[in-house]
Design an enzyme around this catalytic site. Sequence first.
Site, PDB file in Angstrom:
ATOM      1  N   HIS A 186      -6.335   5.198  -1.823  1.00  0.00           N
ATOM      2  CA  HIS A 186      -6.219   6.643  -1.601  1.00  0.00           C
ATOM      3  C   HIS A 186      -6.204   7.432  -2.911  1.00  0.00           C
ATOM      4  CE1 HIS A 186      -5.696   5.999   2.623  1.00  0.00           C
ATOM      5  NE2 HIS A 186      -4.545   5.378   2.489  1.00  0.00           N
TER       6      HIS A 186
ATOM      7  N   ASP B 205      -2.977  -3.633   7.561  1.00  0.00           N
ATOM      8  CA  ASP B 205      -2.320  -2.704   8.475  1.00  0.00           C
ATOM      9  C   ASP B 205      -3.160  -2.399   9.710  1.00  0.00           C
ATOM     10  OD1 ASP B 205      -4.115  -1.452   6.797  1.00  0.00           O
ATOM     11  OD2 ASP B 205      -2.737   0.097   6.107  1.00  0.00           O
TER      12      ASP B 205
END
Length: 340
Positions: free
Chosen positions: A158, A282
């Site tokens: 990110h 995830d």
Amino acid sequence: MKAIFDDRQWHHDPKHFMANGKVLPSPEQPERITRLRHGAEAAGCDFIAPKDAGLGPIAALHSPEYVTFLKNIYTRWQRIEGAGEEVIPNIHPANRSDNYPKSAVGQAGFHQADTACPIGKGTWEAAYWSAQSAVTGADLLADGARAGYALCRPPGHHAYGDLAGGFCFLNNAGIAAERLRASGLRAAILDVDVHHGNGTQGIFYDRDDVLTVSIHADPARFYPFFWGHGNERGAGRGIGYNLNLPLARGTGDDAYLKVLDTALERVAAFGADVVVVALGLDAYVGDPFKGLAITTPGFGRIGAAIAGLGLPTLFVQEGGYLCDELGENLTAALTGFEGA
């Protein structure tokens, strides 16, 4: 398979996280290291410490202004009367071309996209060595290794060239890909984290020398919201060198593997010499973020499919948060690759 990790990566211990208007403990806990390390060792990985390649590989992607901010902001923050224990932004510019403030508070807003990337005493050191772990992994592949695993924590996908966000400070997968490109190899980044790798996309969006592909939960109602949609193909020379494959929430193994085939076809069409996998775990059905529904055997199938490319591969750890199966999911992904 060699695995790379430095103990200084423990030093980042974030406390602040906000979701849906509630202040919560950060999911990006140091305990992730223990579980991921056990998972890698169970897959037969032999851990080594990274070499210090200096700031050069980091500065190849991240602006000197941003590096200066990350190195110094915690110390500057402590000089503010009544400041909290972590650097957390409370104001942001309307766009990246707005004026650059001298204030530590203003610079925090400029360089931190959200409240999920608080900066504490050990953040810069941990992020630096997380990036060095990725660099060492890239160097192993450049020297002829078939595969490697960089236990990068904090994660990186990110992070933009001058902007932290979503637990990430330095873009480890991007730094590794750029290192490989500089060594003369044609590098593709394949991001399988449940969240779109918006920072990675942003860094390479107008370039045609590194391919970026991301499979993730549809961002229309899922972080990072503003990026990761299917119409984002690149810009300028980079048009056609970015591929986003958003999936419906709750997508499971079989549907995911079909989309992964599309991603791998794009990597092959790029003529990649080497693949950097931004390995988020995830996407697991039991992960706290509950975006997709990949099972533990499903991660093994993902690893085996990636191995089908027949290319040297560096796995760079991204997400995957605290649940009982976190280490098992890493073991499955790595053994699936090695056994294929």
